[in-house]
Design an enzyme around this catalytic site. Structure first.
Site, PDB file in Angstrom:
ATOM      1  N   ASP A   1       1.345  -0.935   0.060  1.00 59.32           N
ATOM      2  CA  ASP A   1       0.353  -0.038  -0.252  1.00 59.32           C
ATOM      3  C   ASP A   1       0.647   1.141   0.309  1.00 59.32           C
ATOM      4  O   ASP A   1      -0.228   2.171  -0.587  1.00 59.32           O
ATOM      5  CB  ASP A   1      -1.132  -0.322   1.823  1.00 59.32           C
ATOM      6  CG  ASP A   1      -1.728  -1.526   1.098  1.00 59.32           C
ATOM      7  OD1 ASP A   1      -2.245  -1.994   0.149  1.00 59.32           O
ATOM      8  OD2 ASP A   1      -2.365  -1.945   2.095  1.00 59.32           O
TER       9      ASP A   1
ATOM     10  N   HIS B   1      -5.148  -3.773   4.884  1.00 60.67           N
ATOM     11  CA  HIS B   1      -5.226  -3.965   3.675  1.00 60.67           C
ATOM     12  C   HIS B   1      -5.820  -4.485   2.726  1.00 60.67           C
ATOM     13  O   HIS B   1      -5.605  -5.531   2.048  1.00 60.67           O
ATOM     14  CB  HIS B   1      -3.886  -4.685   4.046  1.00 60.67           C
ATOM     15  CG  HIS B   1      -3.308  -5.158   3.037  1.00 60.67           C
ATOM     16  ND1 HIS B   1      -2.768  -4.702   2.033  1.00 60.67           N
ATOM     17  CD2 HIS B   1      -3.018  -6.622   2.045  1.00 60.67           C
ATOM     18  CE1 HIS B   1      -2.026  -5.248   0.966  1.00 60.67           C
ATOM     19  NE2 HIS B   1      -2.375  -6.128   1.074  1.00 60.67           N
TER      20      HIS B   1
END
Length: 336
Positions: free
Chosen positions: A169, A196
């Site tokens: 990310d 996530h």
């Protein structure tokens, strides 16, 4: 003679501290193969153990020809092979599981991947209970709690050694920002917190060199759903495997660097965290300083703007459900 042998023993002990066996469970898959290759290139890895339900001896033979010093072995798909792959490992990465397909959310993966992760976690709890565990298998928001519950049941849980890999990310955020601002991605320090998947991914652009990007809803969404972009581009043939492998290798390197004594190693990672425990969210990804024993310091989120406050609020609701789902799975499906 005695003095010489004593010096030799000291030298051996000193070098042994820097010997790092790393194990990849799911090494023959779309993430596992490039991840294993990147780990073979890492000079901190001295022994690389590869395991999968099929194909790992071949992957091991192939990667073993790469001309770096580490030894590589692919283990056969048996309980004995799994045990041997795990024994003595310092870092265990688990990318095992089925990939996403078009239209499939990370949550859709849950039932299949939850069973896979549970069984591998059981083996790790038995054969490498002191290893740092890096969980890549999706949905990370649920698979990390699954591993925690398995280790608790085995009486070997250490929250400082369990990590959900959310590095991708941050990698995506820095790259996307560099495209917009025409900068070098390595110079973009973007903090990403939460979980996530989807709205649980919260980029904090207000803390970067480009606070104006906090109001860029399109960019925020691209960071949150970057995986969907890859799934669509691969037209159903796969998901984010290569970029995820890079992120996993980066996280493993950071854990090894810290284990070998480097100070100030900080990575974003999904760990058992006090930050939102009062709201029933036991795991949360934030900047974590790593040390020889795993998690050293969990950094607070710091100041955020009004837009990011709303993103965090949305994140916590979903994240709590994801975590509870993982815990409930192990309670209902303890396995053999």
């Amino acid at each position: 003679m005695f003095a010489a042998s004593k010096i030799q023993r000291r030298a051996f002990t000193a070098s042994a501290r820097n010997l790092s066996k790393v194990t990849v469970l799911g090494a023959a898959g779309g993430i596992g193969q490039p991840l294993s290759l990147l780990l073979k290139l890492n000079p901190r890895v001295t022994e690389l153990a590869l395991y999968d339900i099929r194909g790992s001896p071949g992957v091991g033979a192939d990667i073993s020809h790469v001309n770096t010093k580490s030894s590589v072995k692919g283990y056969d798909a048996s309980p004995e092979g799994l045990a041997a792959a795990l024994k003595g490992s310092e870092v265990v990465l688990i990318p095992a599981g089925v990939p996403r397909k078009p239209g499939m959310t990370r949550d859709d993966l849950f039932n299949t991947n939850a069973s896979i992760v549970r069984d591998l976690a059981k083996a790790a709890a038995k054969h490498s209970p002191e290893a740092s565990l890096l969980i890549i298998a999706n949905p990370v928001n649920s698979t990390v709690p699954i591993v925690a519950e398995v280790f608790k049941n085995a009486g070997v849980y250490n929250p400082k050694k369990l990590f959900g890999v959310t590095t991708l990310d941050v990698v995506r955020a820095s790259r996307f920002v560099s495209e917009i601002k025409d900068t070098d991605p390595k110079d973009e320090n973007i903090t990403v917190v939460g979980g996530h998947s989807g709205v649980t991914i919260v980029p904090l652009f207000s803390q970067s060199s480009h606070p104006d990007l906090s109001s860029d809803a399109e960019l925020v969404k691209r960071v949150q759903f970057g995986g969907d972009e890859v799934v669509k581009a691969k037209d159903g043939a796969g998901s984010a495997t290569l970029s995820m492998a890079m992120a996993g290798a980066r996280m493993a390197d950071s854990v090894l660097r810290a284990a070998q004594g480097e100070k100030g190693v900080i990575e974003p990672t999904f760990v058992e965290s006090p930050l939102y425990k009062d709201q029933g969210v036991d795991f949360f990804s934030s900047q974590v300083e790593l040390g020889p024993n795993g998690v050293e310091t969990i950094h607070p989120i710091g100041p955020v703007d009004a837009a990011e406050e709303k993103l965090i609020e949305a994140c916590l609701g979903d994240l709590k459900k994801n975590i509870e789902k993982g815990v409930a799975f192990v309670a209902a499906n303890p396995g053999n």
